[in-house]
Design an enzyme around this catalytic site. Structure first.
Site, PDB file in Angstrom:
ATOM      1  N   ASP A  58      43.323  67.899  78.930  1.00 18.52           N
ATOM      2  CA  ASP A  58      42.570  68.779  78.056  1.00 18.52           C
ATOM      3  C   ASP A  58      41.083  68.434  78.098  1.00 18.52           C
ATOM      4  O   ASP A  58      40.703  67.256  78.071  1.00 18.52           O
ATOM      5  CB  ASP A  58      43.092  68.668  76.623  1.00 18.52           C
ATOM      6  CG  ASP A  58      42.623  69.824  75.772  1.00 18.52           C
ATOM      7  OD1 ASP A  58      43.297  70.856  75.775  1.00 18.52           O
ATOM      8  OD2 ASP A  58      41.582  69.677  75.112  1.00 18.52           O
ATOM      9  N   THR A  93      40.524  75.012  75.582  1.00 14.56           N
ATOM     10  CA  THR A  93      39.539  75.652  74.708  1.00 14.56           C
ATOM     11  C   THR A  93      38.141  75.075  74.894  1.00 14.56           C
ATOM     12  O   THR A  93      37.144  75.800  74.962  1.00 14.56           O
ATOM     13  CB  THR A  93      39.965  75.502  73.238  1.00 14.56           C
ATOM     14  OG1 THR A  93      41.231  76.145  73.051  1.00 14.56           O
ATOM     15  CG2 THR A  93      38.945  76.134  72.312  1.00 14.56           C
ATOM     16  N   PHE A 165      33.643  75.374  67.303  1.00 16.09           N
ATOM     17  CA  PHE A 165      33.599  74.460  68.433  1.00 16.09           C
ATOM     18  C   PHE A 165      32.162  74.109  68.813  1.00 16.09           C
ATOM     19  O   PHE A 165      31.318  74.987  68.976  1.00 16.09           O
ATOM     20  CB  PHE A 165      34.327  75.079  69.631  1.00 16.09           C
ATOM     21  CG  PHE A 165      35.741  75.473  69.322  1.00 16.09           C
ATOM     22  CD1 PHE A 165      36.747  74.522  69.305  1.00 16.09           C
ATOM     23  CD2 PHE A 165      36.063  76.788  69.009  1.00 16.09           C
ATOM     24  CE1 PHE A 165      38.053  74.872  69.002  1.00 16.09           C
ATOM     25  CE2 PHE A 165      37.361  77.156  68.707  1.00 16.09           C
ATOM     26  CZ  PHE A 165      38.363  76.187  68.697  1.00 16.09           C
ATOM     27  N   GLU A 230      41.545  81.590  78.153  1.00 16.74           N
ATOM     28  CA  GLU A 230      42.003  82.583  77.170  1.00 16.74           C
ATOM     29  C   GLU A 230      40.881  83.545  76.762  1.00 16.74           C
ATOM     30  O   GLU A 230      40.437  83.563  75.598  1.00 16.74           O
ATOM     31  CB  GLU A 230      42.628  81.880  75.961  1.00 16.74           C
ATOM     32  CG  GLU A 230      43.849  81.060  76.342  1.00 16.74           C
ATOM     33  CD  GLU A 230      44.574  80.443  75.161  1.00 16.74           C
ATOM     34  OE1 GLU A 230      44.129  80.629  74.009  1.00 16.74           O
ATOM     35  OE2 GLU A 230      45.610  79.774  75.403  1.00 16.74           O
ATOM     36  N   GLN A 276      48.985  84.972  75.590  1.00 14.81           N
ATOM     37  CA  GLN A 276      50.062  85.960  75.673  1.00 14.81           C
ATOM     38  C   GLN A 276      49.512  87.349  75.329  1.00 14.81           C
ATOM     39  O   GLN A 276      48.980  87.542  74.236  1.00 14.81           O
ATOM     40  CB  GLN A 276      51.187  85.584  74.713  1.00 14.81           C
ATOM     41  CG  GLN A 276      51.831  84.253  75.060  1.00 14.81           C
ATOM     42  CD  GLN A 276      52.878  83.833  74.067  1.00 14.81           C
ATOM     43  OE1 GLN A 276      53.727  84.610  73.695  1.00 14.81           O
ATOM     44  NE2 GLN A 276      52.798  82.583  73.613  1.00 14.81           N
ATOM     45  N   LEU A 285      44.565  92.157  81.124  1.00 15.53           N
ATOM     46  CA  LEU A 285      45.122  91.719  82.402  1.00 15.53           C
ATOM     47  C   LEU A 285      45.114  92.836  83.446  1.00 15.53           C
ATOM     48  O   LEU A 285      44.645  92.607  84.572  1.00 15.53           O
ATOM     49  CB  LEU A 285      46.534  91.164  82.208  1.00 15.53           C
ATOM     50  CG  LEU A 285      47.216  90.619  83.464  1.00 15.53           C
ATOM     51  CD1 LEU A 285      46.362  89.541  84.123  1.00 15.53           C
ATOM     52  CD2 LEU A 285      48.603  90.067  83.133  1.00 15.53           C
ATOM     53  N   ARG A 309      51.792  74.942  63.192  1.00 14.96           N
ATOM     54  CA  ARG A 309      51.621  74.640  61.767  1.00 14.96           C
ATOM     55  C   ARG A 309      52.696  75.279  60.899  1.00 14.96           C
ATOM     56  O   ARG A 309      52.752  75.048  59.696  1.00 14.96           O
ATOM     57  CB  ARG A 309      50.233  75.119  61.303  1.00 14.96           C
ATOM     58  CG  ARG A 309      49.112  74.380  62.014  1.00 14.96           C
ATOM     59  CD  ARG A 309      47.744  74.979  61.734  1.00 14.96           C
ATOM     60  NE  ARG A 309      46.836  74.638  62.836  1.00 14.96           N
ATOM     61  CZ  ARG A 309      46.024  75.506  63.421  1.00 14.96           C
ATOM     62  NH1 ARG A 309      45.989  76.762  63.017  1.00 14.96           N
ATOM     63  NH2 ARG A 309      45.242  75.117  64.407  1.00 14.96           N
ATOM     64  N   GLU A 349      48.942  77.327  81.528  1.00 12.47           N
ATOM     65  CA  GLU A 349      48.899  76.371  80.410  1.00 12.47           C
ATOM     66  C   GLU A 349      50.081  76.683  79.524  1.00 12.47           C
ATOM     67  O   GLU A 349      50.295  77.831  79.137  1.00 12.47           O
ATOM     68  CB  GLU A 349      47.596  76.515  79.619  1.00 12.47           C
ATOM     69  CG  GLU A 349      47.538  75.600  78.393  1.00 12.47           C
ATOM     70  CD  GLU A 349      46.332  75.888  77.496  1.00 12.47           C
ATOM     71  OE1 GLU A 349      45.203  75.948  78.021  1.00 12.47           O
ATOM     72  OE2 GLU A 349      46.542  76.067  76.276  1.00 12.47           O
ATOM     73  N   GLY A 355      48.166  75.741  68.727  1.00  9.88           N
ATOM     74  CA  GLY A 355      47.440  75.077  67.644  1.00  9.88           C
ATOM     75  C   GLY A 355      47.467  73.569  67.783  1.00  9.88           C
ATOM     76  O   GLY A 355      47.329  72.840  66.795  1.00  9.88           O
ATOM     77  N   TYR A 397      51.224  67.710  71.698  1.00  7.70           N
ATOM     78  CA  TYR A 397      52.135  68.158  72.757  1.00  7.70           C
ATOM     79  C   TYR A 397      51.889  67.408  74.064  1.00  7.70           C
ATOM     80  O   TYR A 397      52.215  67.880  75.142  1.00  7.70           O
ATOM     81  CB  TYR A 397      52.047  69.662  72.987  1.00  7.70           C
ATOM     82  CG  TYR A 397      50.666  70.286  72.975  1.00  7.70           C
ATOM     83  CD1 TYR A 397      49.540  69.604  73.429  1.00  7.70           C
ATOM     84  CD2 TYR A 397      50.495  71.584  72.515  1.00  7.70           C
ATOM     85  CE1 TYR A 397      48.290  70.186  73.422  1.00  7.70           C
ATOM     86  CE2 TYR A 397      49.240  72.186  72.503  1.00  7.70           C
ATOM     87  CZ  TYR A 397      48.146  71.485  72.962  1.00  7.70           C
ATOM     88  OH  TYR A 397      46.907  72.073  72.960  1.00  7.70           O
TER      89      TYR A 397
END
Length: 554
Positions: A58, A93, A165, A230, A276, A285, A309, A349, A355, A397
């Site tokens: 990451d 991100t 961010f 994304e 997604q 897309l 969450r 990914e 999250g 994760y």
């Protein structure tokens, strides 16, 4: 139901099985709930990349450049090597907030009286092998960085929740450390460029990327590229909206830059790394592919099952939740096929929960059910590469925790790499109505030809038991006389909280590294021909059928 009706029902069920698998296909003496394996051994259903199971680092590791020095840890490199061959994606991100700033004096290496890492990186006289041996993180510095990284992860998680961010500047030293890690571990590096650097007319501003590319070329760093992470969430993250057509133009611009480079004219370019597809961004897309399909080597998209969450342990064991992946894959496959038939599709990914993962779940044994099922289903449906979020990085994760200790999904990934080949065979499980639907899930591949257990024609079955009951897998006659090496994985502890264990047992033995340079022995248990194949409740396993002699697996 009367006796005659009951007998008739059983007879019909057995007749169906005989028609499906051939008469006398099964041993019938199960001691647990019986599950019958259907397997078409006459053809290869799909063939995925040799790098099918790949991993990510990451970009949050760059929040402070000093943490990139963790990539020089001998322990981390030992763990990484076991996951090759594979791609190493550097992105996420944070990549869309990174700015390359060469010679950034504020990003100097942490002070240490031990090996001066920066000077070693720039010793051109060293061979690649010599550099890998020399560039090692001093133990005392590693311990300090691990403590600081655990604290940094908390801050990064708060940033993720707040959705605010901060811009990150990184120097050539960070690039050197990243490339050295990939090269010394054996990964093919994919670097994610910042796509949120925009011009006044909202096209991509490539100036900073060109500076980075020029530096990488001067160092002869062989690598591939991505642009943006994304893009369907840019408006939410940065107040910038980029449609599919404009995104495609940005990729065409990057491909033109790469084509002008001697080193990168044939480099891989992957994208658009969309989340997604849903709601008002479903058109991104198709618009991107209509514009830029010729610019990319594979179409990438991201997938997570649940919100980290809001999820629960029941979701991680739910057949219904696991089945949602098939619908998502089908949607992307159909979209790409309409616009760019034949293009390779990657899960660029992916993990269990978005999250940053689900605390106490995504980093424990129970996460393995989502991970192994995703690997099986993605390969079966035709996804070429799956990039696991993350090897190391913020969130829960990860495969390796803040102390650089491997978590259950790491060991599961290593066994998958060792035992499962790229050739996918068609397999399915059938049960009677008394067993809950889809509680046992099975996948079948040719065995990895690099495996020490490989014999020509051998196959590897992997299975997940989502129920508490022992399941006995009844093999078809074609393979039930094969000797078997069984690798059964269960939680590292027993009791009511077993599924949340951060340890894992292989055939009853807890897996731990004996030292920073060595993985434990990962041997299977030999089962004689005809021995029952029993899978304990809440476990998963690999079974190498060594004497299957399947011609398509030779």
């Amino acid at each position: 139901m009367g006796m005659v009706g009951a007998v008739t029902g059983v007879s019909l069920f057995l007749s169906f099985l005989c028609l499906s698998f051939g008469a006398d296909s099964f041993r019938w003496a199960p001691t647990g709930d019986a599950v019958f394996l259907y397997a078409d051994l006459s053809r290869v259903l799909n063939k995925v990349s040799e790098r099918f199971l790949s991993v990510a680092i990451d970009a949050s590791l760059l929040a402070e450049e000093k943490f990139m020095y963790l990539l020089s840890s001998q322990k981390l490199r030992t763990l990484a090597k076991a996951l090759t061959p594979g791609f190493l994606r550097f992105g996420g991100t944070k990549q869309d907030f990174m700015v390359f700033t060469p010679h950034n004096k504020s990003a100097a290496a942490p002070q240490s009286h031990a090996v001066p890492l920066q000077s070693v990186l720039h010793q051109s006289s060293l061979s690649a092998e010599g550099l890998c041996k020399t560039l090692m993180l001093p133990v005392s510095l590693e311990e300090k960085l691990k403590v600081a990284w655990a604290e940094q992860e908390v801050l990064l998680q708060k940033e993720e929740i707040q959705g605010s961010f901060q811009k990150v500047r990184f120097s050539e030293h960070a690039v050197d450390l990243l490339y050295s890690f990939a090269n010394c571990s054996g990964f093919d590096l994919i670097f994610g460029l910042n796509a949120l650097l925009r011009t006044r007319n909202n096209s991509w501003d490539s100036c900073n990327a060109e500076t980075l590319l020029s530096y990488c070329e001067s160092k002869q760093y062989v690598m591939s590229w991505e642009l943006g992470n994304e893009p369907n969430s840019y408006e939410k993250k940065a107040g910038i909206c980029v449609d599919g057509h404009q995104l495609g133009l940005d990729f065409l611009h990057l491909r033109e830059i790469l084509n002008k480079s001697k080193l990168y004219s044939s480099a891989g370019l992957y994208g658009p790394d969309i989340g997604q597809p849903k709601d008002h961004r479903k058109d991104l897309l198709p618009g991107f592919l209509e514009t830029a399909a010729k610019a990319i080597d594979a179409c990438t998209w991201h997938h997570y099952y649940v919100n980290g969450r809001e999820t629960s342990i029941d979701d991680f064991l739910s057949p219904q939740v696991l089945d949602t992946l098939a619908a998502k894959i089908t949607t992307v496959l159909q979209t790409v096929a309409l616009v760019s038939p034949g293009m390779k599709i990657w899960l660029g990914e992916t993990s269990s929960a978005y999250g940053g993962g689900a605390a106490g779940l995504s980093d424990t044994f129970v996460a393995g059910f989502m991970w192994l099922d995703k690997l099986g289903l993605a390969a079966k449906l035709g996804i070429d590469v799956v990039v696991r979020q993350v090897l190391i990085g913020s969130g829960t994760y990860h495969l390796v925790d803040a102390n650089l200790d491997p978590l259950p999904d790491y060991w599961l990934s290593v066994l998958y790499k060792r035992l499962v080949g790229p050739e996918v065979l068609d397999a399915a499980a059938f049960t009677d109505s008394a067993i809950p639907k889809r509680k046992l899930r099975v996948y079948l591949h040719c065995t990895n030809k690099q495996s020490p257990n490989f014999r020509k024609g051998s196959v590897t079955l992997f299975a997940l038991n989502l129920s508490k009951k022992v399941m006995e897998i009844i093999l078809p006659l074609r393979v039930n006389r094969s000797s078997i090496d069984a690798y059964v994985l269960e939680a590292g502890r027993t009791g009511t909280r077993a599924l949340k264990s951060r340890l894992i047992r292989l055939n009853g033995v807890v897996l731990k590294m004996p030292d920073d340079n060595t993985l434990p022995s990962l041997h299977g248990v030999s089962l004689n021909p005809g021995h029952p194949v029993r899978l304990p409740g809440h476990s998963f396993a690999f079974y190498v059928l060594k004497d299957a002699s399947v011609p398509v697996c030779w």
